[in-house]
Design an enzyme around this catalytic site. Structure first.
Site, PDB file in Angstrom:
ATOM      1  N   LYS A 302       0.809  -1.226   0.000  1.00 49.00           N
ATOM      2  CA  LYS A 302       0.000   0.000   0.000  1.00 49.00           C
ATOM      3  C   LYS A 302       0.841   1.275   0.000  1.00 49.00           C
ATOM      4  O   LYS A 302       0.434   2.292  -0.537  1.00 49.00           O
ATOM      5  CB  LYS A 302      -0.948   0.007   1.204  1.00 49.00           C
ATOM      6  CG  LYS A 302      -2.096  -0.976   1.025  1.00 49.00           C
ATOM      7  CD  LYS A 302      -3.266  -0.626   1.898  1.00 49.00           C
ATOM      8  CE  LYS A 302      -4.477  -1.471   1.546  1.00 49.00           C
ATOM      9  NZ  LYS A 302      -4.306  -2.901   1.892  1.00 49.00           N
ATOM     10  N   GLU A 324      -9.774   7.282   4.022  1.00 54.49           N
ATOM     11  CA  GLU A 324     -10.666   6.410   4.774  1.00 54.49           C
ATOM     12  C   GLU A 324      -9.952   5.078   4.931  1.00 54.49           C
ATOM     13  O   GLU A 324      -9.089   4.720   4.119  1.00 54.49           O
ATOM     14  CB  GLU A 324     -11.996   6.216   4.054  1.00 54.49           C
ATOM     15  CG  GLU A 324     -12.067   5.048   3.083  1.00 54.49           C
ATOM     16  CD  GLU A 324     -11.436   5.334   1.732  1.00 54.49           C
ATOM     17  OE1 GLU A 324     -11.210   6.519   1.418  1.00 54.49           O
ATOM     18  OE2 GLU A 324     -11.149   4.368   1.015  1.00 54.49           O
ATOM     19  N   SER A 590       1.465  -9.883  -1.226  1.00 52.48           N
ATOM     20  CA  SER A 590       1.138  -8.461  -1.041  1.00 52.48           C
ATOM     21  C   SER A 590       1.495  -7.909   0.337  1.00 52.48           C
ATOM     22  O   SER A 590       1.746  -6.717   0.474  1.00 52.48           O
ATOM     23  CB  SER A 590      -0.345  -8.224  -1.320  1.00 52.48           C
ATOM     24  OG  SER A 590      -1.155  -9.043  -0.495  1.00 52.48           O
TER      25      SER A 590
HETATM   26  C1  LIG Z   1      -5.189  -3.905   1.530  1.00 45.49           C
HETATM   27  C2  LIG Z   1      -4.522  -5.182   1.219  1.00 45.49           C
HETATM   28  C3  LIG Z   1      -4.939  -6.020   0.145  1.00 45.49           C
HETATM   29  C4  LIG Z   1      -6.139  -5.727  -0.692  1.00 45.49           C
HETATM   30  O1  LIG Z   1      -6.126  -4.536  -1.392  1.00 45.49           O
HETATM   31  P1  LIG Z   1      -5.863  -4.453  -2.961  1.00 45.49           P
HETATM   32  O2  LIG Z   1      -6.107  -3.030  -3.289  1.00 45.49           O
HETATM   33  O3  LIG Z   1      -6.793  -5.385  -3.650  1.00 45.49           O
HETATM   34  O4  LIG Z   1      -4.452  -4.849  -3.194  1.00 45.49           O
HETATM   35  C5  LIG Z   1      -4.230  -7.163  -0.127  1.00 45.49           C
HETATM   36  N1  LIG Z   1      -3.175  -7.526   0.629  1.00 45.49           N
HETATM   37  C6  LIG Z   1      -2.741  -6.775   1.664  1.00 45.49           C
HETATM   38  C7  LIG Z   1      -1.570  -7.234   2.452  1.00 45.49           C
HETATM   39  C8  LIG Z   1      -3.401  -5.581   1.995  1.00 45.49           C
HETATM   40  O5  LIG Z   1      -2.973  -4.848   3.029  1.00 45.49           O
END
Ligand SMILES: *Cc1c(COP(=O)(O)O)cnc(C)c1O
Length: 606
Positions: A302, A324, A590
């Site tokens: 993020k 938000e 992610s």
């Molecule tokens: C917020 C988040 C997501 C989901 O958000 P996307 O915008 O779909 O990427 C996925 N993995 C992690 C670790 C997150 O913090």
């Protein structure tokens, strides 16, 4: 596939139907029709094209109606000749489109169309009835199999909800269907449309069929296929428009690029490794690489986006940042970059979420942000979003709104995808070094709103040899009523200022989503992903809470990496699909699992 609702007559009804945002609305200017329009034209949303329908009218009459009602297209429904169309085209210019209608049955000779190819923009095919248009006789699709042209056409003729379901079949052919045209089967009486039925079709219409040369990236109007756009209240228009006009210019400036890249390198810790997962690869007998976004500062992808947006906000002269957050991840990433830049930060968060996510609330406070509770509605993410939008409307001059996923009105989805695209940019360079080729065979990513997936796909979007796999949260199961699998459960609708796929009740109320992972617990997907789904470019797979939790444990034990529960969903694809030994499979990891430790503790009784 676009939608035309034809035969509009009554102002109040026109306004109601207009609020469903069909692509076209038709007004019949032929006195013999029961749907003859001679009234006052209410203001309609700008995205709707007004079509005037004429039967053997003179060009002066047509010109007069264009002028009076500000029509964007002319539909000729009589025996207008090629010469007439050509003359009219010369008079009205190329901005106003000409649709030439033909009544067809199995005897129709498609050779008749040939001379019209150059003088009209679209054809419309209707059934043969006693009177032109709106006769309710159902079209037999089979007659179109001899269509010899590539000119896009409107499909008309007694289309009801049943015919629309059957349409999915002919959509599989390569016919250039531009729009469906509905009229008499959606009425209470001639000219008075049944708004509920129209809403059903507006939400359920079959998705656009991909044409071969289409790009999967956003177009200049802010759409991915038919998804996207900016459906925003008038009051927000100046803010969004300022951003739309500036974002490409500013982000392309060399000084912007230099500052962005330096922060990604020294502050975020990029490039993140592309790690060959040896034990996993052996077990699944294929080559598995993990893109380590979990190693980014603050623990997930993020921050790539919040860094980009804070630099943009500064260049726009904004001094106050709002955001938000649901689970708090995006709130923390925003509070972090505000601290870095010394800017005021206000994060809206549902009151319920504030209670559930105490550690992230504490983090935001330590970073100097003010966390404002959203007290209305279900007191969760959706309500926090409403509060943030309200704040933005009230503080348009000094405030910048950082959105945390590839969602929201244009240009946000594109802007967020571009900031995250560093992920696939690095994958290319890293694969070239490790494997001697830039492109993998598969890229797998979880999808909440879609930002990490957009970043991991970005540089592979238009290379169809790379299979894209999007993993959604099935929660307790897609049929359980406790799920967030938007591709399975969603219909077209508008959320967060964007036309996309959205989980909703038949009358358009947003359904509460559910997933054990807070980051995937969102009732829609961004417009890029809606289009990837609708066109079949990406394969969508839903993974349950239990599958994801088991993978959280398996990845920890096999590779020494505790993943975020969101990311754990992506790994479960390894159990659902078979890969070849020589395949290169990249999984976007992610985020890391520190934030999920309590969930893991409760689930596994650790
Ligand atoms: C917020 C988040 C997501 C989901 O958000 P996307 O915008 O779909 O990427 C996925 N993995 C992690 C670790 C997150 O913090």
């Amino acid at each position: 596939m676009k939608l035309k609702i034809c035969g509009m007559k009554y102002p109040k009804n026109i306004t109601e139907v207009g609020s469903l945002l069909p692509d076209y609305m038709g007004f019949i200017f032929w006195e013999k029709s029961a749907r003859y329009f001679d009234g006052i034209m209410p203001d309609l949303p700008k995205s709707i094209q007004k079509v005037g329908v004429f039967v053997n009218a003179s060009s002066s009459e047509i010109l007069e109606k264009i002028e009076k009602y500000n029509l964007q297209a002319i539909q000729l429904h009589g025996q207008e000749s090629v010469e007439f169309c050509l003359d009219l085209k010369n008079k009205i210019g190329t901005k106003i489109k000409i649709i030439k209608a033909f009544s067809v049955n199995e005897d129709f000779d498609f050779a008749i169309l040939k001379p019209f190819e150059d003088v009209c923009d679209y054809y419309l095919f209707d059934t043969k009835g006693k009177l032109p248009g709106g006769n309710g006789i159902t079209f037999d699709w089979k007659v179109l199999k001899n269509y010899p042209s590539t000119k896009p056409f409107f499909l008309s003729g007694g289309i009801g909800l049943d015919e629309i379901s059957a349409l999915n079949e002919i959509l599989k052919t390569n016919l250039p269907i531009h729009a469906i045209d509905i009229n008499s089967k959606f009425e209470i009486e001639p000219g008075l449309k049944n708004v509920q039925l129209c809403r059903d079709v507006a939400l359920q219409r079959p998705y656009e069929i991909k044409n071969k040369n289409m790009s999967y990236n956003v177009n200049e109007k802010g759409y991915y296929g038919e998804f996207g756009g900016a459906y925003i209240p008038e009051m927000l228009y100046p803010n969004v428009e300022e951003l739309r006009q500036q974002y490409l210019k500013i982000t392309a400036e060399p000084e912007f690029q230099a500052e962005f890249n330096a922060l990604l390198k020294d502050y975020v810790g990029r490039p993140t490794p592309l790690y060959f997962a040896k034990r996993l690869s052996e077990k699944y007998n294929t080559k598995i690489y993990l893109k380590r976004e979990d190693l980014c500062h603050t623990g997930a992808h993020k921050i790539n986006n919040t860094i980009g947006q804070i630099l943009l906000a500064k260049r726009l002269g904004k001094t106050r940042i709002i955001a938000e957050t649901g689970a708090g991840q995006h709130g923390v990433a925003t509070a972090t970059v505000c601290a870095l830049m010394g800017l005021q930060c206000i994060v809206y968060m549902g009151e319920i979420d504030i209670k559930r996510q105490a550690p992230n609330v504490a983090r935001m406070k330590m970073l100097g942000a003010e966390v404002r509770p959203a007290l209305s509605g279900s007191r969760t993410l959706k309500d926090a979003t409403n509060e943030a939008i309200r704040d933005w409307i009230n503080n348009p001059v000094d405030t910048y709104y950082i959105i945390g996923s590839a969602v929201g009105p244009h240009p946000y989805p594109d802007m967020v995808s571009r900031f995250q695209s560093v992920i696939s940019q690095e994958i290319k360079a890293q694969l070239l070094e490790k494997e001697g080729r830039e492109n993998p065979d598969y890229v797998i990513a979880c999808v909440g709103g879609g930002s990490n997936a957009a970043g991991a796909y970005y540089h592979f979007l238009d290379d169809e040899k790379v299979t894209l796999i999007a993993v959604e949260a099935a929660g307790l199961g897609v049929d359980s009523g406790e799920s967030a699998a938007t591709s399975v459960l969603g219909k077209i609708g508008i959320i967060h200022g964007s036309k996309t796929l959205l989980m909703q009740t038949p009358d358009g109320q947003i359904t509460e989503p559910y997933s054990i992972s807070a980051g995937l617990d969102y009732p829609g997907v961004g417009p890029m992903h809606a289009n990837l789904f609708a066109t079949g470019r990406a394969k969508f797979i839903s993974i349950t809470d239990d599958q994801a939790m088991q993978w959280g444990l398996q990845l920890s034990k096999m590779e020494g990496i505790i993943p975020a529960i969101e990311s754990a969903h992506a790994f479960a694809v390894l159990d659902e699909m078979k890969f070849k030994p020589e395949d290169i499979v990249v999984i976007n990891l992610s985020g890391r699992g520190d934030k999920d430790l309590n969930t893991y503790i409760d689930y596994f009784k650790l």
